[in-house]
Design a protein around this motif. Structure first.
Motif, mmCIF file in Angstrom:
data_model
loop_
_atom_site.group_PDB
_atom_site.id
_atom_site.type_symbol
_atom_site.label_atom_id
_atom_site.label_comp_id
_atom_site.label_asym_id
_atom_site.label_seq_id
_atom_site.Cartn_x
_atom_site.Cartn_y
_atom_site.Cartn_z
ATOM 1 N N ASP A 18 0.829 -1.208 0.000
ATOM 2 C CA ASP A 18 0.000 0.000 0.000
ATOM 3 C C ASP A 18 0.869 1.265 0.000
ATOM 4 O OD1 ASP A 18 -2.611 1.395 0.291
ATOM 5 O OD2 ASP A 18 -1.714 2.005 2.216
ATOM 6 N N LEU A 19 1.914 1.262 0.816
ATOM 7 C CA LEU A 19 2.796 2.424 0.864
ATOM 8 C C LEU A 19 3.494 2.657 -0.472
ATOM 9 C CD1 LEU A 19 4.360 1.987 4.405
ATOM 10 C CD2 LEU A 19 2.975 3.914 3.640
ATOM 11 N N ALA A 21 2.335 1.889 -3.414
ATOM 12 C CA ALA A 21 1.329 2.445 -4.330
ATOM 13 C C ALA A 21 1.098 3.922 -4.023
ATOM 14 C CB ALA A 21 0.032 1.659 -4.218
ATOM 15 N N ARG A 22 1.035 4.262 -2.747
ATOM 16 C CA ARG A 22 0.855 5.663 -2.357
ATOM 17 C C ARG A 22 2.059 6.502 -2.771
ATOM 18 N NH1 ARG A 22 -0.373 5.594 3.794
ATOM 19 N NH2 ARG A 22 0.093 7.786 3.488
ATOM 20 N N ARG A 23 3.257 5.917 -2.687
ATOM 21 C CA ARG A 23 4.471 6.640 -3.083
ATOM 22 C C ARG A 23 4.458 6.915 -4.589
ATOM 23 N NH1 ARG A 23 9.521 6.886 -4.781
ATOM 24 N NH2 ARG A 23 11.138 7.725 -3.431
ATOM 25 N N THR A 24 4.037 5.928 -5.364
ATOM 26 C CA THR A 24 3.945 6.115 -6.809
ATOM 27 C C THR A 24 2.989 7.257 -7.142
ATOM 28 O OG1 THR A 24 4.438 3.789 -7.198
ATOM 29 C CG2 THR A 24 3.341 4.964 -8.975
ATOM 30 N N ARG A 25 1.855 7.276 -6.467
ATOM 31 C CA ARG A 25 0.876 8.356 -6.687
ATOM 32 C C ARG A 25 1.451 9.696 -6.272
ATOM 33 N NH1 ARG A 25 -4.773 9.738 -5.665
ATOM 34 N NH2 ARG A 25 -4.904 11.779 -6.643
ATOM 35 N N ALA A 26 2.133 9.724 -5.135
ATOM 36 C CA ALA A 26 2.713 10.975 -4.650
ATOM 37 C C ALA A 26 3.783 11.498 -5.609
ATOM 38 C CB ALA A 26 3.297 10.778 -3.253
ATOM 39 N N GLU A 29 1.968 12.998 -8.604
ATOM 40 C CA GLU A 29 1.350 14.286 -8.275
ATOM 41 C C GLU A 29 2.366 15.332 -7.818
ATOM 42 O OE1 GLU A 29 -1.804 14.966 -8.727
ATOM 43 O OE2 GLU A 29 -2.566 12.942 -9.116
ATOM 44 N N TRP A 31 4.052 15.401 -4.990
ATOM 45 C CA TRP A 31 3.891 15.717 -3.568
ATOM 46 C C TRP A 31 5.174 15.316 -2.858
ATOM 47 C CZ3 TRP A 31 -1.298 12.630 -3.414
ATOM 48 C CH2 TRP A 31 -2.290 13.352 -4.078
ATOM 49 N N GLU A 34 5.130 14.337 0.826
ATOM 50 C CA GLU A 34 4.481 13.037 1.011
ATOM 51 C C GLU A 34 5.438 11.903 0.659
ATOM 52 O OE1 GLU A 34 1.099 10.605 1.987
ATOM 53 O OE2 GLU A 34 1.570 12.699 2.358
ATOM 54 N N ILE A 38 6.599 8.971 3.217
ATOM 55 C CA ILE A 38 6.386 7.560 2.890
ATOM 56 C C ILE A 38 7.716 6.816 2.903
ATOM 57 C CG2 ILE A 38 5.686 5.966 1.049
ATOM 58 C CD1 ILE A 38 3.467 8.021 0.350
#
Length: 72
Positions: A18-19, A21-26, A29, A31, A34, A38
């Motif tokens: 999950d982290l 995936a969140r890092r890829t999104r960040a 974007e 961020w 963020e 992460i």
């Protein structure tokens, strides 16, 4: 941080996925704060995983049963 039971290792794998995936999104974007947060969390998670694996390999120590002696 608290010690984990070795049975919780699969949960750490889920959290890491999950982290990531969140890092890829960040990153997408832009961020940057963020991403940094992460990365720090991932570092702690990986350290905790290794510590838990290491402690799972250590055999328990038998401390014996205490005895009560009467003084007098």
């Amino acid at each position: 941080m608290l010690a984990l039971h070795p049975k919780m290792l699969p949960r750490l794998d889920e959290i890491e996925e999950d982290l990531l995936a969140r890092r890829t999104r960040a990153e997408y974007e832009a961020w940057l704060g963020e991403v940094e947060g992460i990365d720090l969390t991932l570092t702690f998670l990986r350290q905790k995983r290794e510590e838990t694996k290491r402690l799972a390999r250590v055999a328990p120590v038998d401390l014996g049963l205490p005895t009560i002696t009467a003084y007098g």
